[in-house]
Scaffold this motif. Structure first.
Motif, PDB file in Angstrom:
ATOM      1  N   PHE A   1       0.772  -1.499  -0.005  1.00 45.77           N
ATOM      2  CA  PHE A   1       0.003   0.055   0.415  1.00 45.77           C
ATOM      3  C   PHE A   1       0.910   1.325  -0.091  1.00 45.77           C
ATOM      4  O   PHE A   1       1.943   1.151   0.216  1.00 45.77           O
ATOM      5  CB  PHE A   1      -0.779   0.163   1.045  1.00 45.77           C
ATOM      6  N   ALA A   2       0.165   2.170  -0.287  1.00 39.51           N
ATOM      7  CA  ALA A   2       0.866   3.740  -0.859  1.00 39.51           C
ATOM      8  C   ALA A   2       0.752   4.042   1.161  1.00 39.51           C
ATOM      9  O   ALA A   2       0.425   3.880   1.406  1.00 39.51           O
ATOM     10  CB  ALA A   2       0.190   4.547  -1.585  1.00 39.51           C
ATOM     11  N   PRO A   3       1.996   4.748   0.731  1.00 34.63           N
ATOM     12  CA  PRO A   3       2.037   5.465   2.869  1.00 34.63           C
ATOM     13  C   PRO A   3       0.466   6.838   2.727  1.00 34.63           C
ATOM     14  O   PRO A   3       0.698   7.341   1.957  1.00 34.63           O
ATOM     15  CB  PRO A   3       3.431   6.276   2.611  1.00 34.63           C
ATOM     16  N   LYS A   4       0.624   6.448   3.835  1.00 29.62           N
ATOM     17  CA  LYS A   4      -0.417   7.476   4.566  1.00 29.62           C
ATOM     18  C   LYS A   4      -2.120   7.703   3.267  1.00 29.62           C
ATOM     19  O   LYS A   4      -2.591   8.100   3.142  1.00 29.62           O
ATOM     20  CB  LYS A   4      -0.610   8.961   4.361  1.00 29.62           C
ATOM     21  N   SER A   5      -1.819   6.180   2.493  1.00 24.72           N
ATOM     22  CA  SER A   5      -3.209   5.256   2.108  1.00 24.72           C
ATOM     23  C   SER A   5      -4.263   4.315   2.556  1.00 24.72           C
ATOM     24  O   SER A   5      -3.035   3.358   2.490  1.00 24.72           O
ATOM     25  CB  SER A   5      -2.863   6.433   0.839  1.00 24.72           C
ATOM     26  N   ASN A   6      -4.908   4.482   2.253  1.00 22.26           N
ATOM     27  CA  ASN A   6      -5.616   2.905   1.990  1.00 22.26           C
ATOM     28  C   ASN A   6      -6.189   3.221   0.870  1.00 22.26           C
ATOM     29  O   ASN A   6      -7.542   1.576   0.918  1.00 22.26           O
ATOM     30  CB  ASN A   6      -6.857   2.438   3.522  1.00 22.26           C
ATOM     31  N   GLN A   7      -5.626   3.058   0.233  1.00 26.78           N
ATOM     32  CA  GLN A   7      -6.672   3.901  -1.929  1.00 26.78           C
ATOM     33  C   GLN A   7      -5.872   2.994  -2.876  1.00 26.78           C
ATOM     34  O   GLN A   7      -6.577   2.374  -3.611  1.00 26.78           O
ATOM     35  CB  GLN A   7      -6.727   4.770  -1.912  1.00 26.78           C
ATOM     36  N   PHE A   8      -4.906   2.994  -2.964  1.00 26.68           N
ATOM     37  CA  PHE A   8      -3.936   2.838  -3.625  1.00 26.68           C
ATOM     38  C   PHE A   8      -3.145   1.785  -3.137  1.00 26.68           C
ATOM     39  O   PHE A   8      -1.681   1.438  -1.951  1.00 26.68           O
ATOM     40  CB  PHE A   8      -2.873   4.228  -4.091  1.00 26.68           C
ATOM     41  N   LEU A   9      -2.742   0.850  -4.231  1.00 25.39           N
ATOM     42  CA  LEU A   9      -2.069  -0.818  -3.903  1.00 25.39           C
ATOM     43  C   LEU A   9      -0.742  -1.357  -5.080  1.00 25.39           C
ATOM     44  O   LEU A   9      -1.160  -0.833  -5.817  1.00 25.39           O
ATOM     45  CB  LEU A   9      -2.812  -1.786  -3.946  1.00 25.39           C
ATOM     46  N   LEU A  10       0.462  -0.817  -5.046  1.00 24.54           N
ATOM     47  CA  LEU A  10       1.247  -1.635  -5.321  1.00 24.54           C
ATOM     48  C   LEU A  10       1.958  -2.836  -5.710  1.00 24.54           C
ATOM     49  O   LEU A  10       1.246  -3.469  -4.482  1.00 24.54           O
ATOM     50  CB  LEU A  10       2.630  -0.617  -5.640  1.00 24.54           C
ATOM     51  N   VAL A  11       1.309  -3.774  -6.926  1.00 24.29           N
ATOM     52  CA  VAL A  11       1.722  -5.035  -7.176  1.00 24.29           C
ATOM     53  C   VAL A  11       2.764  -5.120  -7.966  1.00 24.29           C
ATOM     54  O   VAL A  11       3.140  -4.749  -9.527  1.00 24.29           O
ATOM     55  CB  VAL A  11       0.575  -5.601  -7.491  1.00 24.29           C
ATOM     56  N   SER A  12       3.887  -5.927  -7.843  1.00 28.53           N
ATOM     57  CA  SER A  12       4.586  -6.386  -8.700  1.00 28.53           C
ATOM     58  C   SER A  12       4.005  -8.433  -8.886  1.00 28.53           C
ATOM     59  O   SER A  12       3.958  -9.194  -8.241  1.00 28.53           O
ATOM     60  CB  SER A  12       6.028  -6.271  -7.971  1.00 28.53           C
ATOM     61  N   SER A  13       5.098  -8.458 -10.185  1.00 26.39           N
ATOM     62  CA  SER A  13       4.963  -9.976 -10.521  1.00 26.39           C
ATOM     63  C   SER A  13       5.740 -10.588 -11.489  1.00 26.39           C
ATOM     64  O   SER A  13       6.524  -9.460 -12.531  1.00 26.39           O
ATOM     65  CB  SER A  13       3.447  -9.340 -11.763  1.00 26.39           C
TER      66      SER A  13
END
Length: 333
Positions: A28-40
């Motif tokens: 998750f992004a810092p100070k966020s509950n909206q944006f998520l990074l995903v690696s694959s």
């Protein structure tokens, strides 16, 4: 011990357009509950907006990506089997190659304390990178052992190595290792996470165990450390033991989630040595977990591990679940 089992409900949903191969990391992004990074392992890094269930951005490496992190709301860093650290600006859709290691980059973390990126590699080194200029500002040997996992909270920086060694550093002064430790678990380290209060760390192994360790070397403090068995399933009188692949701390309550190759997520109260709950069983191994900054949501990555002994045929779908958790599930009793 009675364990509260949590069934699937409206509090949980799948992200649309998941990666096309195994998911290596969710953050998750810092100070966020909206944006998520995903690696694959499909060579991609994706940014999701979980509030609208939309993939916002995607960029790629030449080979599978093993880890990813945010610097702030609009910049990410990623590295993997192409040995290359990339920075991506989501506002301008521009990528910058920061530099490279001699072997795969296994771990990527942002150290807020020094405003720098930290990478750990299978080449046996950790590197610091200045985020204002694409350059490496320091290379630190980790005893020539592969870096398997690492965690940074404030100045505390803990690195888990291939030979069960644990190095504890202070990111403000990387001139020497603060502590050299050996894992209290007999088998290979899979994941390490530092407690949000910086008092210690939790580590997991490939052999269904988790250890809670304390950084203060005072003998009285060291008496508090312990290890426990988890992610084991009895079938037909035989206990099957599964790797514990992922750990994520709830930043508010200091409780933590573990995810295993048994497809289960457990929530633990590490200070009181209790399991708080277990979610329903997921479709395959849990490869990565991430609580958002306020602890209201947990991202759960489900993929067949690339190095797994248990190959399922057909290969299960790679899925990311977002679960909105309750105090009942995460708050110490």
């Amino acid at each position: 011990m009675t364990v509260m089992r949590i069934s699937e409900s409206r509090t949980e949903f799948k992200l649309k357009n998941p990666p096309e191969d195994s998911i290596s990391s969710v953050k998750f992004a810092p100070k966020s509950n909206q944006f998520l990074l995903v690696s694959s392992w499909d060579n991609s890094v994706r940014l999701y907006d979980i509030s609208t269930n939309v993939e916002r951005h995607k960029y790629t490496h030449d080979l599978p990506v093993l880890d990813v992190c945010f610097r702030d709301a609009v910049h990410s860093y990623s590295g993997g089997l192409d040995n290359t650290l990339k920075m991506y600006d989501f506002n301008s859709n521009m990528e910058t190659v920061m530099g490279e290691h001699k072997d795969a980059i296994r771990c990527v973390e942002f150290a807020n304390e020094i405003n720098a990126v930290v990478t750990g590699s299978w080449d046996g080194s950790v590197k610091l990178w200045d985020n204002r200029a694409p350059q490496c500002v320091g290379t630190y040997n980790q005893g020539n052992e592969r870096v398997y996992t690492m965690s940074v909270i404030g100045e505390k920086f803990v690195v888990g190595l291939s030979g069960r060694k644990i190095f504890v550093w202070d990111v403000r002064n990387m001139s020497q290792v603060n502590q050299r430790r050996e894992s209290s678990l007999k088998y290979q380290t899979r994941c390490i996470r530092v407690f949000p209060n910086k008092q210690g760390y939790v580590l997991s192994s490939i052999e269904g165990r988790v250890a809670v360790e304390y950084l203060d070397s005072n003998p009285e403090v060291q008496k508090k450390k312990y290890a426990f068995k988890c992610h084991r399933i009895k079938e037909g009188g035989i206990e099957k033991i599964y790797p514990v692949n992922a750990i994520s701390f709830h930043s508010v309550y200091n409780t933590f989630a573990t995810g295993g190759s048994d497809g289960y997520v457990n929530i633990w109260d590490g200070f009181n040595k209790k399991r708080l709950c277990q979610f329903h069983r997921y479709n395959t191994s849990i490869t990565s977990l991430s609580f958002c900054h306020d602890g209201s949501a947990l991202a759960i990555a489900c993929s067949q591990l690339e190095d797994s002994d248990e190959v399922e045929d057909p290969k299960p779908e790679d899925t990311i679940y977002i679960r909105y958790v309750t105090d009942q599930e995460t708050k110490p009793k």
